[in-house]
Scaffold this motif. Structure first.
Motif, PDB file in Angstrom:
ATOM      1  N   LYS A  74       0.836  -1.206   0.000  1.00 51.62           N
ATOM      2  CA  LYS A  74       0.000   0.000   0.000  1.00 51.62           C
ATOM      3  C   LYS A  74       0.866   1.248   0.000  1.00 51.62           C
ATOM      4  O   LYS A  74       1.997   1.229   0.453  1.00 51.62           O
ATOM      5  N   LYS A  75       0.337   2.323  -0.523  1.00 48.36           N
ATOM      6  CA  LYS A  75       1.029   3.604  -0.547  1.00 48.36           C
ATOM      7  C   LYS A  75       1.084   4.138   0.875  1.00 48.36           C
ATOM      8  O   LYS A  75       0.094   4.146   1.583  1.00 48.36           O
ATOM      9  N   MET A  76       2.272   4.548   1.297  1.00 45.35           N
ATOM     10  CA  MET A  76       2.443   5.045   2.660  1.00 45.35           C
ATOM     11  C   MET A  76       2.780   6.534   2.621  1.00 45.35           C
ATOM     12  O   MET A  76       3.437   7.015   1.699  1.00 45.35           O
ATOM     13  N   SER A  77       2.359   7.239   3.641  1.00 46.80           N
ATOM     14  CA  SER A  77       2.662   8.665   3.744  1.00 46.80           C
ATOM     15  C   SER A  77       4.126   8.856   4.125  1.00 46.80           C
ATOM     16  O   SER A  77       4.809   7.920   4.551  1.00 46.80           O
ATOM     17  N   TRP A  78       4.604  10.107   4.016  1.00 47.56           N
ATOM     18  CA  TRP A  78       5.976  10.417   4.389  1.00 47.56           C
ATOM     19  C   TRP A  78       6.220  10.036   5.848  1.00 47.56           C
ATOM     20  O   TRP A  78       7.240   9.438   6.182  1.00 47.56           O
ATOM     21  N   GLY A  79       5.288  10.377   6.707  1.00 45.53           N
ATOM     22  CA  GLY A  79       5.420  10.077   8.128  1.00 45.53           C
ATOM     23  C   GLY A  79       5.499   8.583   8.411  1.00 45.53           C
ATOM     24  O   GLY A  79       6.269   8.134   9.266  1.00 45.53           O
ATOM     25  N   GLU A  80       4.706   7.795   7.682  1.00 43.15           N
ATOM     26  CA  GLU A  80       4.742   6.338   7.850  1.00 43.15           C
ATOM     27  C   GLU A  80       6.092   5.774   7.400  1.00 43.15           C
ATOM     28  O   GLU A  80       6.651   4.899   8.050  1.00 43.15           O
ATOM     29  N   ARG A  81       6.613   6.302   6.282  1.00 43.94           N
ATOM     30  CA  ARG A  81       7.923   5.841   5.812  1.00 43.94           C
ATOM     31  C   ARG A  81       9.013   6.228   6.819  1.00 43.94           C
ATOM     32  O   ARG A  81       9.927   5.457   7.087  1.00 43.94           O
ATOM     33  N   TYR A  82       8.898   7.431   7.374  1.00 39.95           N
ATOM     34  CA  TYR A  82       9.876   7.871   8.369  1.00 39.95           C
ATOM     35  C   TYR A  82       9.847   6.939   9.583  1.00 39.95           C
ATOM     36  O   TYR A  82      10.898   6.540  10.091  1.00 39.95           O
ATOM     37  N   GLU A  83       8.668   6.573  10.020  1.00 40.75           N
ATOM     38  CA  GLU A  83       8.542   5.633  11.142  1.00 40.75           C
ATOM     39  C   GLU A  83       9.151   4.279  10.777  1.00 40.75           C
ATOM     40  O   GLU A  83       9.807   3.643  11.591  1.00 40.75           O
ATOM     41  N   GLU A  84       8.939   3.862   9.536  1.00 38.85           N
ATOM     42  CA  GLU A  84       9.525   2.605   9.068  1.00 38.85           C
ATOM     43  C   GLU A  84      11.057   2.688   9.086  1.00 38.85           C
ATOM     44  O   GLU A  84      11.739   1.737   9.473  1.00 38.85           O
ATOM     45  N   LEU A  85      11.595   3.861   8.701  1.00 38.15           N
ATOM     46  CA  LEU A  85      13.042   4.061   8.738  1.00 38.15           C
ATOM     47  C   LEU A  85      13.562   4.006  10.176  1.00 38.15           C
ATOM     48  O   LEU A  85      14.608   3.415  10.444  1.00 38.15           O
ATOM     49  N   LEU A  86      12.837   4.600  11.116  1.00 37.94           N
ATOM     50  CA  LEU A  86      13.250   4.533  12.518  1.00 37.94           C
ATOM     51  C   LEU A  86      13.246   3.094  13.025  1.00 37.94           C
ATOM     52  O   LEU A  86      14.141   2.693  13.776  1.00 37.94           O
ATOM     53  N   GLU A  87      12.258   2.317  12.606  1.00 36.33           N
ATOM     54  CA  GLU A  87      12.209   0.895  12.979  1.00 36.33           C
ATOM     55  C   GLU A  87      13.397   0.143  12.379  1.00 36.33           C
ATOM     56  O   GLU A  87      13.994  -0.711  13.036  1.00 36.33           O
ATOM     57  N   PHE A  88      13.720   0.467  11.127  1.00 35.61           N
ATOM     58  CA  PHE A  88      14.872  -0.149  10.466  1.00 35.61           C
ATOM     59  C   PHE A  88      16.134   0.157  11.257  1.00 35.61           C
ATOM     60  O   PHE A  88      16.958  -0.729  11.513  1.00 35.61           O
TER      61      PHE A  88
END
Length: 113
Positions: A75-89
């Motif tokens: 699914k398409k994710m917002s900038w904020g969701e991607r940023y959270e994903e990067l923090l999890e990474f």
């Protein structure tokens, strides 16, 4: 360092860093690096250091060779969701060096540079 020099020469000659297994000098090395990368992604400790990862990423090393995964089903994710994903990474891996071919997060990080 000798292998990094050989990889650099390969990139200069071929324009990419997707080393085939049958390459006489770099095939076994690349296979080992891909295995260490996979172990690292699974949270296993090994000899692939952050510094070596950074060198390989800078060269455009292809860590996951073979068929490209189908990213369209995500699914398409917002900038904020991607940023959270990067923090999890970062929490999981201890760095934010996301391989560009690792999926949507890698693509997003490349676009943010």
């Amino acid at each position: 360092e000798e292998r990094i020099e050989q990889l650099t020469s390969f990139v200069e000659e071929h324009g990419h860093c997707k080393i085939p297994l049958r390459h006489p000098q770099l095939g076994n090395f690349s296979s080992t690096i891909r295995q260490r990368y996979k172990e690292r992604e699974e949270g296993k400790k090994n000899s692939l250091s952050d510094e070596r990862m950074s060198q390989l990423v800078d060269l455009g090393f292809v860590f996951e060779a073979g068929k490209s995964p189908n990213f369209r089903s995500r699914k398409k994710m917002s900038w904020g969701e991607r940023y959270e994903e990067l923090l999890e990474f970062k929490e999981e891996h201890g760095h934010v060096i996301v391989p560009q071919n690792s999926g949507p997060l890698g693509t997003w990080v490349k676009g943010e540079l």
